[in-house]
Design a protein around this motif. Structure first.
Motif, mmCIF file in Angstrom:
data_model
loop_
_atom_site.group_PDB
_atom_site.id
_atom_site.type_symbol
_atom_site.label_atom_id
_atom_site.label_comp_id
_atom_site.label_asym_id
_atom_site.label_seq_id
_atom_site.Cartn_x
_atom_site.Cartn_y
_atom_site.Cartn_z
ATOM 1 N N ALA A 90 45.581 4.260 63.064
ATOM 2 C CA ALA A 90 44.306 4.775 63.585
ATOM 3 C C ALA A 90 43.867 3.971 64.799
ATOM 4 O O ALA A 90 43.406 4.532 65.802
ATOM 5 N N GLY A 91 44.013 2.662 64.714
ATOM 6 C CA GLY A 91 43.640 1.810 65.843
ATOM 7 C C GLY A 91 44.466 2.093 67.087
ATOM 8 O O GLY A 91 43.927 2.214 68.189
ATOM 9 N N VAL A 92 45.767 2.221 66.908
ATOM 10 C CA VAL A 92 46.651 2.516 68.037
ATOM 11 C C VAL A 92 46.282 3.865 68.654
ATOM 12 O O VAL A 92 46.181 3.999 69.881
ATOM 13 N N LEU A 93 46.069 4.875 67.810
ATOM 14 C CA LEU A 93 45.715 6.208 68.310
ATOM 15 C C LEU A 93 44.381 6.215 69.053
ATOM 16 O O LEU A 93 44.167 7.028 69.948
ATOM 17 N N ALA A 94 43.489 5.287 68.683
ATOM 18 C CA ALA A 94 42.185 5.183 69.360
ATOM 19 C C ALA A 94 42.276 4.366 70.642
ATOM 20 O O ALA A 94 41.311 4.289 71.394
ATOM 21 N N GLY A 95 43.426 3.740 70.886
ATOM 22 C CA GLY A 95 43.580 2.934 72.097
ATOM 23 C C GLY A 95 43.257 1.470 71.922
ATOM 24 O O GLY A 95 43.014 0.759 72.904
ATOM 25 N N CYS A 96 43.241 1.004 70.679
ATOM 26 C CA CYS A 96 42.929 -0.394 70.386
ATOM 27 C C CYS A 96 44.204 -1.192 70.144
ATOM 28 O O CYS A 96 45.223 -0.636 69.739
ATOM 29 N N LYS A 97 44.120 -2.494 70.350
ATOM 30 C CA LYS A 97 45.173 -3.376 69.867
ATOM 31 C C LYS A 97 44.985 -3.417 68.352
ATOM 32 O O LYS A 97 43.870 -3.511 67.858
ATOM 33 N N SER A 98 46.073 -3.352 67.600
ATOM 34 C CA SER A 98 45.952 -3.226 66.149
ATOM 35 C C SER A 98 46.915 -4.153 65.433
ATOM 36 O O SER A 98 48.059 -4.324 65.855
ATOM 37 N N TYR A 99 46.416 -4.735 64.347
ATOM 38 C CA TYR A 99 47.171 -5.738 63.594
ATOM 39 C C TYR A 99 47.075 -5.468 62.097
ATOM 40 O O TYR A 99 46.025 -5.057 61.606
ATOM 41 N N LEU A 100 48.150 -5.766 61.392
ATOM 42 C CA LEU A 100 48.190 -5.618 59.953
ATOM 43 C C LEU A 100 47.917 -6.967 59.312
ATOM 44 O O LEU A 100 48.611 -7.952 59.584
ATOM 45 N N LEU A 101 46.857 -7.040 58.483
ATOM 46 C CA LEU A 101 46.540 -8.238 57.739
ATOM 47 C C LEU A 101 47.236 -8.126 56.395
ATOM 48 O O LEU A 101 46.895 -7.278 55.577
ATOM 49 N N GLU A 102 48.226 -8.960 56.211
ATOM 50 C CA GLU A 102 49.019 -8.883 54.983
ATOM 51 C C GLU A 102 48.475 -9.800 53.904
ATOM 52 O O GLU A 102 48.999 -9.834 52.800
ATOM 53 N N GLY A 103 47.434 -10.537 54.200
ATOM 54 C CA GLY A 103 46.842 -11.456 53.224
ATOM 55 C C GLY A 103 47.460 -12.833 53.345
ATOM 56 O O GLY A 103 48.628 -13.002 53.677
ATOM 57 N N GLY A 104 46.620 -13.855 53.055
ATOM 58 C CA GLY A 104 47.139 -15.209 53.057
ATOM 59 C C GLY A 104 47.124 -15.865 54.393
ATOM 60 O O GLY A 104 46.606 -15.594 55.366
#
Length: 135
Positions: A121-135
């Motif tokens: 969703a972030g990429v499609l909106a034009g944002c830099k996007s990151y996955l928080l995997e925890g920890g």
């Protein structure tokens, strides 16, 4: 998830939000809540949950500027919530709504999520996007 007592922050979430606060960023949440469309809980239930979550975050000094939610779901009990929408992640509609409401420059906005649908969703909106995997 809609019961306040079920609230659990994933590992690293409070720290990540604190970092955003430290650099002066504003924090927005966007969340699929298809349980509304499926009749599992109401918007009022969700608002109570959000109030509880906001209070917990505020106890860590974290302020959320706004929350967007999508009540739609393919298995919704009502056609009102079963219709295709542009807001259910991975679609970017909720981000675009928040951007319009808050006059956000999406090219200077980043999304951190715990699911690939958040990142998409972030990429499609034009944002830099990151996955928080925890920890």
């Amino acid at each position: 998830m809609f019961r306040p007592e079920d609230l659990v922050f994933i590992d690293g979430a409070i720290e990540a939000l604190s970092l955003v606060k430290e650099i002066g960023g504003r924090i927005f949440l966007f969340t699929n809540q298809g349980g509304i469309g499926r009749g599992l809980f109401s918007v009022d239930d969700l608002e109570l949950f959000h109030a509880h979550m906001l209070a917990k975050l505020a106890s860590h000094g974290i302020i959320i500027s706004d929350i967007a939610h999508c009540p739609h779901h393919p298995l919704a009990v009502s056609s009102r919530f079963r219709t295709p929408c542009s807001c259910r992640k991975p679609e970017p509609g909720m981000i675009l709504q928040l951007a319009k409401r808050w006059d956000l420059d999406l090219s200077r906005t980043f999304v951190v999520g715990d699911r690939e649908t958040d990142v998409t969703a972030g990429v499609l909106a034009g944002c830099k996007s990151y996955l928080l995997e925890g920890g």
